[in-house]
Design a protein around this motif. Structure first.
Motif, PDB file in Angstrom:
ATOM      1  N   GLY A  20       0.790  -1.223   0.000  1.00  0.00           N
ATOM      2  CA  GLY A  20       0.000   0.000   0.000  1.00  0.00           C
ATOM      3  C   GLY A  20       0.822   1.272   0.000  1.00  0.00           C
ATOM      4  O   GLY A  20       0.278   2.359   0.193  1.00  0.00           O
ATOM      5  N   GLY A  21       2.147   1.139  -0.235  1.00  0.00           N
ATOM      6  CA  GLY A  21       3.021   2.306  -0.190  1.00  0.00           C
ATOM      7  C   GLY A  21       3.213   2.959  -1.543  1.00  0.00           C
ATOM      8  O   GLY A  21       2.483   2.695  -2.503  1.00  0.00           O
ATOM      9  N   SER A  22       4.242   3.790  -1.630  1.00  0.00           N
ATOM     10  CA  SER A  22       4.475   4.565  -2.846  1.00  0.00           C
ATOM     11  C   SER A  22       4.863   3.680  -4.025  1.00  0.00           C
ATOM     12  O   SER A  22       4.483   3.958  -5.168  1.00  0.00           O
ATOM     13  N   VAL A  23       5.608   2.600  -3.766  1.00  0.00           N
ATOM     14  CA  VAL A  23       5.985   1.705  -4.856  1.00  0.00           C
ATOM     15  C   VAL A  23       4.755   1.004  -5.406  1.00  0.00           C
ATOM     16  O   VAL A  23       4.552   0.915  -6.625  1.00  0.00           O
ATOM     17  N   ALA A  24       3.919   0.489  -4.518  1.00  0.00           N
ATOM     18  CA  ALA A  24       2.676  -0.158  -4.952  1.00  0.00           C
ATOM     19  C   ALA A  24       1.798   0.827  -5.730  1.00  0.00           C
ATOM     20  O   ALA A  24       1.149   0.457  -6.711  1.00  0.00           O
ATOM     21  N   LEU A  25       1.787   2.076  -5.300  1.00  0.00           N
ATOM     22  CA  LEU A  25       1.007   3.107  -5.988  1.00  0.00           C
ATOM     23  C   LEU A  25       1.468   3.255  -7.437  1.00  0.00           C
ATOM     24  O   LEU A  25       0.652   3.308  -8.365  1.00  0.00           O
ATOM     25  N   ARG A  26       2.801   3.313  -7.657  1.00  0.00           N
ATOM     26  CA  ARG A  26       3.327   3.442  -9.024  1.00  0.00           C
ATOM     27  C   ARG A  26       2.957   2.231  -9.871  1.00  0.00           C
ATOM     28  O   ARG A  26       2.578   2.379 -11.041  1.00  0.00           O
ATOM     29  N   LYS A  27       3.080   1.031  -9.301  1.00  0.00           N
ATOM     30  CA  LYS A  27       2.773  -0.170 -10.065  1.00  0.00           C
ATOM     31  C   LYS A  27       1.290  -0.232 -10.418  1.00  0.00           C
ATOM     32  O   LYS A  27       0.909  -0.600 -11.530  1.00  0.00           O
ATOM     33  N   ALA A  28       0.434   0.146  -9.461  1.00  0.00           N
ATOM     34  CA  ALA A  28      -1.006   0.137  -9.719  1.00  0.00           C
ATOM     35  C   ALA A  28      -1.366   1.141 -10.806  1.00  0.00           C
ATOM     36  O   ALA A  28      -2.218   0.861 -11.665  1.00  0.00           O
ATOM     37  N   LYS A  29      -0.732   2.302 -10.779  1.00  0.00           N
ATOM     38  CA  LYS A  29      -1.028   3.318 -11.788  1.00  0.00           C
ATOM     39  C   LYS A  29      -0.670   2.828 -13.188  1.00  0.00           C
ATOM     40  O   LYS A  29      -1.424   3.016 -14.138  1.00  0.00           O
ATOM     41  N   ALA A  30       0.496   2.170 -13.324  1.00  0.00           N
ATOM     42  CA  ALA A  30       0.900   1.659 -14.630  1.00  0.00           C
ATOM     43  C   ALA A  30      -0.090   0.609 -15.138  1.00  0.00           C
ATOM     44  O   ALA A  30      -0.412   0.576 -16.326  1.00  0.00           O
ATOM     45  N   LEU A  31      -0.582  -0.228 -14.233  1.00  0.00           N
ATOM     46  CA  LEU A  31      -1.565  -1.241 -14.636  1.00  0.00           C
ATOM     47  C   LEU A  31      -2.898  -0.597 -15.016  1.00  0.00           C
ATOM     48  O   LEU A  31      -3.559  -1.027 -15.960  1.00  0.00           O
ATOM     49  N   LEU A  32      -3.291   0.435 -14.274  1.00  0.00           N
ATOM     50  CA  LEU A  32      -4.522   1.155 -14.633  1.00  0.00           C
ATOM     51  C   LEU A  32      -4.395   1.783 -16.010  1.00  0.00           C
ATOM     52  O   LEU A  32      -5.334   1.742 -16.817  1.00  0.00           O
ATOM     53  N   ASP A  33      -3.219   2.353 -16.293  1.00  0.00           N
ATOM     54  CA  ASP A  33      -3.009   2.964 -17.603  1.00  0.00           C
ATOM     55  C   ASP A  33      -3.113   1.937 -18.724  1.00  0.00           C
ATOM     56  O   ASP A  33      -3.462   2.285 -19.862  1.00  0.00           O
ATOM     57  N   ALA A  34      -2.787   0.673 -18.411  1.00  0.00           N
ATOM     58  CA  ALA A  34      -2.890  -0.399 -19.403  1.00  0.00           C
ATOM     59  C   ALA A  34      -4.291  -0.992 -19.482  1.00  0.00           C
ATOM     60  O   ALA A  34      -4.524  -1.915 -20.267  1.00  0.00           O
ATOM     61  N   GLY A  35      -5.217  -0.468 -18.681  1.00  0.00           N
ATOM     62  CA  GLY A  35      -6.612  -0.922 -18.753  1.00  0.00           C
ATOM     63  C   GLY A  35      -6.946  -2.131 -17.917  1.00  0.00           C
ATOM     64  O   GLY A  35      -8.020  -2.727 -18.069  1.00  0.00           O
ATOM     65  N   ALA A  36      -6.049  -2.536 -17.006  1.00  0.00           N
ATOM     66  CA  ALA A  36      -6.293  -3.731 -16.194  1.00  0.00           C
ATOM     67  C   ALA A  36      -7.356  -3.473 -15.128  1.00  0.00           C
ATOM     68  O   ALA A  36      -7.617  -2.330 -14.732  1.00  0.00           O
ATOM     69  N   ASP A  37      -7.941  -4.548 -14.661  1.00  0.00           N
ATOM     70  CA  ASP A  37      -8.852  -4.527 -13.506  1.00  0.00           C
ATOM     71  C   ASP A  37      -7.973  -4.725 -12.265  1.00  0.00           C
ATOM     72  O   ASP A  37      -7.599  -5.842 -11.934  1.00  0.00           O
ATOM     73  N   VAL A  38      -7.636  -3.630 -11.591  1.00  0.00           N
ATOM     74  CA  VAL A  38      -6.597  -3.657 -10.568  1.00  0.00           C
ATOM     75  C   VAL A  38      -7.189  -3.878  -9.180  1.00  0.00           C
ATOM     76  O   VAL A  38      -8.120  -3.180  -8.761  1.00  0.00           O
ATOM     77  N   TRP A  39      -6.595  -4.834  -8.465  1.00  0.00           N
ATOM     78  CA  TRP A  39      -6.895  -5.081  -7.057  1.00  0.00           C
ATOM     79  C   TRP A  39      -5.642  -4.733  -6.247  1.00  0.00           C
ATOM     80  O   TRP A  39      -4.523  -5.047  -6.651  1.00  0.00           O
ATOM     81  N   VAL A  40      -5.838  -4.083  -5.115  1.00  0.00           N
ATOM     82  CA  VAL A  40      -4.727  -3.694  -4.257  1.00  0.00           C
ATOM     83  C   VAL A  40      -5.015  -4.190  -2.843  1.00  0.00           C
ATOM     84  O   VAL A  40      -6.104  -3.944  -2.299  1.00  0.00           O
ATOM     85  N   GLY A  41      -4.025  -4.879  -2.244  1.00  0.00           N
ATOM     86  CA  GLY A  41      -4.223  -5.401  -0.892  1.00  0.00           C
ATOM     87  C   GLY A  41      -3.080  -5.023   0.030  1.00  0.00           C
ATOM     88  O   GLY A  41      -1.914  -5.147  -0.337  1.00  0.00           O
ATOM     89  N   ALA A  42      -3.427  -4.566   1.240  1.00  0.00           N
ATOM     90  CA  ALA A  42      -2.418  -4.187   2.238  1.00  0.00           C
ATOM     91  C   ALA A  42      -3.118  -3.808   3.531  1.00  0.00           C
ATOM     92  O   ALA A  42      -4.315  -3.475   3.529  1.00  0.00           O
ATOM     93  N   PRO A  43      -2.394  -3.832   4.646  1.00  0.00           N
ATOM     94  CA  PRO A  43      -2.997  -3.376   5.908  1.00  0.00           C
ATOM     95  C   PRO A  43      -3.273  -1.877   5.903  1.00  0.00           C
ATOM     96  O   PRO A  43      -4.237  -1.413   6.505  1.00  0.00           O
ATOM     97  N   ARG A  44      -2.417  -1.109   5.201  1.00  0.00           N
ATOM     98  CA  ARG A  44      -2.566   0.356   5.127  1.00  0.00           C
ATOM     99  C   ARG A  44      -2.293   0.801   3.706  1.00  0.00           C
ATOM    100  O   ARG A  44      -1.454   0.221   3.017  1.00  0.00           O
ATOM    101  N   PHE A  45      -2.959   1.895   3.296  1.00  0.00           N
ATOM    102  CA  PHE A  45      -2.814   2.398   1.936  1.00  0.00           C
ATOM    103  C   PHE A  45      -2.388   3.862   1.928  1.00  0.00           C
ATOM    104  O   PHE A  45      -2.736   4.630   2.841  1.00  0.00           O
ATOM    105  N   GLU A  46      -1.651   4.220   0.882  1.00  0.00           N
ATOM    106  CA  GLU A  46      -1.377   5.630   0.616  1.00  0.00           C
ATOM    107  C   GLU A  46      -2.712   6.361   0.403  1.00  0.00           C
ATOM    108  O   GLU A  46      -3.677   5.769  -0.088  1.00  0.00           O
ATOM    109  N   PRO A  47      -2.796   7.651   0.777  1.00  0.00           N
ATOM    110  CA  PRO A  47      -4.052   8.390   0.601  1.00  0.00           C
ATOM    111  C   PRO A  47      -4.586   8.340  -0.835  1.00  0.00           C
ATOM    112  O   PRO A  47      -5.804   8.262  -1.038  1.00  0.00           O
TER     113      PRO A  47
END
Length: 479
Positions: A20-47
């Motif tokens: 849920g940190g800054s690295v996960a945020l960058r990876k999720a954004k790249a997947l969103l840009d590629a049109g993926a259905d993105v799931w993110v899991g963590a105890p805490r998330f970036e705002p």
């Protein structure tokens, strides 16, 4: 490790990012840009991730990782700061035949995320198989410099007409030749000029023509900047590397010229003060002749082609003769030389306006108007003025400038042999003679010129008493 290169279409497919940190945020954004259905899991998330979850852009799983999170996923990225957890995620993904990437751990990854040069729909990916990602990023930087930003639009246009291109050129060799024309001819040039409609029309006309299209000649008026190769623009570099013929001026440095295509024909058309002269009309005829032979011509000019460079005359001439022509701006000498001398051309305490002048002409005083000469809070940047310093200083003082006004002469600006001399209007001529300053040099007049005494950071600096006050060792770094 040897990897099989692969571009994956993940549009609409479920993918998981654990973390849920800054690295996960960058990876999720790249997947969103590629049109993926993105799931993110963590105890805490970036705002920002929380905002995405609340907006429905991604699906959230709050808590510690559970193997069930992997069910139905096509890809998973482990981006936590717990290496043991990342290893466990990768192992469980492998059991499910789900590709996993562990951030910064090549050994645990089944797929790697490359450094990317994005010219969508054109994508260039660079991978070092995890051995040296920093080197991969440096290679990406180099490719960013040379790959035209209009290539994406060109690829998209070719995609729109792909069926017609295949039908028109069933022979593979002929089709390859057409794509070469598409890249080297007027279509890409029109896209650079933000004329997609005309680019599409040119492509359609080529497809309808019974004769195979040939590359039509063109001219680019290119600013080479002040001489330092690191100040050459990306577009100027691209033009140099694609040119068949380069007509260059005296002020173009050898270091910049060395960056041209190795087999380009380079022709010196420079004008030298008191020396060899090439008539402007001859340069016009050379540009026209080479363009009409179907060549890509670069008219390479020091600084900017439209600042005391006769670029306007050349553009008008080429347009009158029906030659395709575009303009690549360059960093003009006033901006570059002042920066390398530590002189701000404008400053809210000392200079609220800037005037660019040339002293080249029959009478240097003719370049000075009442509207510019008497303003104490205006910077004057005067090109080609070294040989007329006395007339310039006398005229400015007669028009109201204080004789104590600071001045700076920057000789060979931005080059390793740069010298900066600081003086006043009263001492300008005598000190320039004392130091035997020569062209090419830029004269700066105004309160801001005094900044060079404390802030000149490149080359040699001498004060108006004639003492050397500092020498900065410099290395020329090419783009």
């Amino acid at each position: 490790m040897k990897l099989y290169p692969l571009f994956a279409d993940v549009s609409g497919l479920p993918v998981l990012v654990v973390g849920g940190g800054s690295v996960a945020l960058r990876k999720a954004k790249a997947l969103l840009d590629a049109g993926a259905d993105v799931w993110v899991g963590a105890p805490r998330f970036e705002p920002e991730v929380v905002a995405w979850i609340e907006a429905g852009k991604v699906q959230g799983r709050h808590g510690e990782f559970e193997p069930a999170w992997l069910d139905g996923m096509w890809l998973v990225i482990a981006a936590t700061d717990d290496r043991a957890l990342n290893a466990s995620i990768a192992a469980q993904a492998k059991e499910r035949r789900t590709f996993a990437n562990v951030v910064d751990d090549a050994a645990l990854s089944q797929f790697h995320v490359p450094a990317v040069v994005d010219r969508a729909p054109l994508t260039v990916a660079i991978s070092t198989a995890g051995a040296a990602p920093a080197i991969g990023r440096r290679i990406r930087e180099q490719l960013e410099r040379v790959l035209d930003h209009s290539l994406g639009a060109l690829v998209a246009l070719a995609q729109q007409h792909r069926a017609r291109i295949v039908g028109r050129f069933p022979d593979t060799a002929a089709r390859r030749g057409f794509y070469d024309w598409l890249h080297d001819g007027p279509v890409l040039s029109l896209l650079r000029q933000a004329k997609p409609g005309q680019a599409g029309q040119a492509l359609q006309e080529a497809l309808e023509d019974e004769r195979p299209p040939g590359s039509k000649g063109s001219v680019a008026l290119v600013g080479a900047g002040p001489g330092h190769p690191g100040l050459l623009t990306l577009q100027a570099l691209r033009e140099l590397q694609q040119a068949d013929v380069i007509l260059y001026d005296q002020l173009v440095s050898p270091e910049v010229l060395a960056m041209a295509r190795r087999d380009a024909e380079c022709i010196d058309v420079g004008k030298r003060c008191g020396g060899r002269q090439v008539a402007q009309e001859h340069t016009h005829r050379l540009m026209l002749a080479h363009a009409r032979e179907g060549r890509r011509v670069v008219r390479l000019k020091g600084g900017d082609p439209f600042v005391f460079g006769r670029g306007g005359e050349e553009l008008a001439y080429l347009r009158r003769h029906g030659v395709d022509c575009d303009v690549v701006p360059g960093i003009t000498a006033a901006v570059a030389c002042a920066a390398f001398a530590g002189i701000p051309l404008t400053h809210r305490d000392h200079a609220q306006s800037l005037c660019l002048l040339t002293a080249h002409g029959k009478d240097a005083a003719d370049t000075l108007g009442d509207q510019v000469s008497g303003h104490p809070r205006q910077t004057l940047a005067i090109y080609m003025g070294v040989e007329k310093l006395e007339a310039l200083a006398t005229e400015l003082i007669s028009r109201g400038r204080d004789a104590a006004t600071p001045c700076a002469i920057i000789e060979n600006g931005t080059l390793p042999r740069q010298r900066v001399m600081v003086a006043t209007l009263a001492t300008l001529t005598s000190q320039a003679r004392r130091h035997a300053l020569k062209t090419p040099a830029l004269l700066i007049i105004g309160e801001v010129a005094a900044f060079a005494r404390q802030h000149a950071w490149y080359g040699e600096l001498v004060d108006d008493a004639g003492h050397e006050v500092g020498t900065v060792p410099v290395e020329m770094e090419a783009v």
